[in-house]
Design a protein around this motif. Structure first.
Motif, PDB file in Angstrom:
ATOM      1  N   SER A   1      35.071  42.415  36.782  1.00  0.00           N
ATOM      2  CA  SER A   1      34.805  43.279  38.168  1.00  0.00           C
ATOM      3  C   SER A   1      35.852  43.607  38.965  1.00  0.00           C
ATOM      4  O   SER A   1      36.628  42.795  39.325  1.00  0.00           O
ATOM      5  CB  SER A   1      33.663  42.548  39.040  1.00  0.00           C
ATOM      6  N   GLY A   2      35.830  44.895  39.260  1.00  0.00           N
ATOM      7  CA  GLY A   2      37.106  45.403  39.877  1.00  0.00           C
ATOM      8  C   GLY A   2      38.247  45.708  38.999  1.00  0.00           C
ATOM      9  O   GLY A   2      38.325  45.305  38.049  1.00  0.00           O
ATOM     10  N   THR A   3      39.193  46.658  39.491  1.00  0.00           N
ATOM     11  CA  THR A   3      40.038  47.420  38.778  1.00  0.00           C
ATOM     12  C   THR A   3      41.105  46.416  38.225  1.00  0.00           C
ATOM     13  O   THR A   3      41.455  46.563  37.061  1.00  0.00           O
ATOM     14  CB  THR A   3      40.746  48.578  39.566  1.00  0.00           C
ATOM     15  N   ARG A   4      41.616  45.638  39.233  1.00  0.00           N
ATOM     16  CA  ARG A   4      42.729  44.643  38.660  1.00  0.00           C
ATOM     17  C   ARG A   4      41.994  43.617  37.788  1.00  0.00           C
ATOM     18  O   ARG A   4      42.830  43.341  36.777  1.00  0.00           O
ATOM     19  CB  ARG A   4      43.279  43.647  39.741  1.00  0.00           C
ATOM     20  N   ALA A   5      40.936  43.362  37.992  1.00  0.00           N
ATOM     21  CA  ALA A   5      40.548  42.182  36.811  1.00  0.00           C
ATOM     22  C   ALA A   5      40.135  42.770  35.699  1.00  0.00           C
ATOM     23  O   ALA A   5      40.417  42.269  34.683  1.00  0.00           O
ATOM     24  CB  ALA A   5      39.070  41.477  37.447  1.00  0.00           C
ATOM     25  N   PHE A   6      39.624  44.095  35.490  1.00  0.00           N
ATOM     26  CA  PHE A   6      39.410  44.738  34.491  1.00  0.00           C
ATOM     27  C   PHE A   6      40.813  45.153  33.694  1.00  0.00           C
ATOM     28  O   PHE A   6      40.927  44.590  32.344  1.00  0.00           O
ATOM     29  CB  PHE A   6      38.687  46.108  34.652  1.00  0.00           C
ATOM     30  N   HIS A   7      41.886  45.435  34.284  1.00  0.00           N
ATOM     31  CA  HIS A   7      43.007  45.702  33.651  1.00  0.00           C
ATOM     32  C   HIS A   7      43.879  44.522  33.059  1.00  0.00           C
ATOM     33  O   HIS A   7      44.338  44.442  32.127  1.00  0.00           O
ATOM     34  CB  HIS A   7      43.863  46.318  34.570  1.00  0.00           C
ATOM     35  N   ALA A   8      43.512  43.506  34.078  1.00  0.00           N
ATOM     36  CA  ALA A   8      44.181  42.109  33.449  1.00  0.00           C
ATOM     37  C   ALA A   8      43.471  41.457  32.238  1.00  0.00           C
ATOM     38  O   ALA A   8      44.172  41.237  31.233  1.00  0.00           O
ATOM     39  CB  ALA A   8      44.149  41.134  34.633  1.00  0.00           C
ATOM     40  N   ALA A   9      42.148  41.712  32.185  1.00  0.00           N
ATOM     41  CA  ALA A   9      41.437  41.201  30.908  1.00  0.00           C
ATOM     42  C   ALA A   9      41.742  42.316  29.893  1.00  0.00           C
ATOM     43  O   ALA A   9      41.886  41.624  28.498  1.00  0.00           O
ATOM     44  CB  ALA A   9      40.060  41.154  31.382  1.00  0.00           C
TER      45      ALA A   9
END
Length: 130
Positions: free
Chosen positions: A17-25
């Motif tokens: 959830s959230g842009t940073r978490a998505f990009h990190a995953a």
């Protein structure tokens, strides 16, 4: 972060959830050359996402498994457990409007297993909706 095990227990499916978490995953899956799978909160509902491009060009899913995944997602749509805008592959998979985090995790773990050739968790996850 370690690559997700196969089969992956539902509680280990990442919450992107959230842009940073998505990009990190997503970046981690690319680094690991692994199938990306995650859940995301979408207000009171949840979304399941999977992408096989992150696994690299050597990844392939046979037609029978892909057909089974597509049929399972179609069944979830017909049962109104996921939104009509579901993507059913063959490369990118997404299921919107899942009612709870636990159910999203269950579906994501089952999809992850299916994308690695084990259809039984997906069959169990979808059969219980009928």
């Amino acid at each position: 972060m370690q690559p997700l095990p196969v089969p992956c227990p539902a509680h280990l499916i990442p919450d992107a959830s959230g842009t940073r978490a998505f990009h990190a995953a997503y970046r981690q899956a690319m680094t690991d050359r692994a199938v990306f799978v995650a859940i995301e909160s979408d207000g009171p509902r949840w979304t399941v996402k999977a992408d096989t491009l992150t696994a690299g060009p050597e990844y392939s899913l046979d037609d029978a498994a892909n057909d089974a995944i597509r049929a399972a997602i179609d069944r979830l749509v017909r049962n109104r457990e996921v939104g009509l805008d579901a993507y059913a592959g063959p490369v990118y998979f997404m299921m919107h409007s899942v009612t709870s985090e636990n159910r999203a995790r269950e579906l994501a773990a089952a999809l992850h297993a299916a994308l690695h050739g084990d259809l039984e968790p997906l069959n169990r996850a979808v059969t219980h909706t009928s």
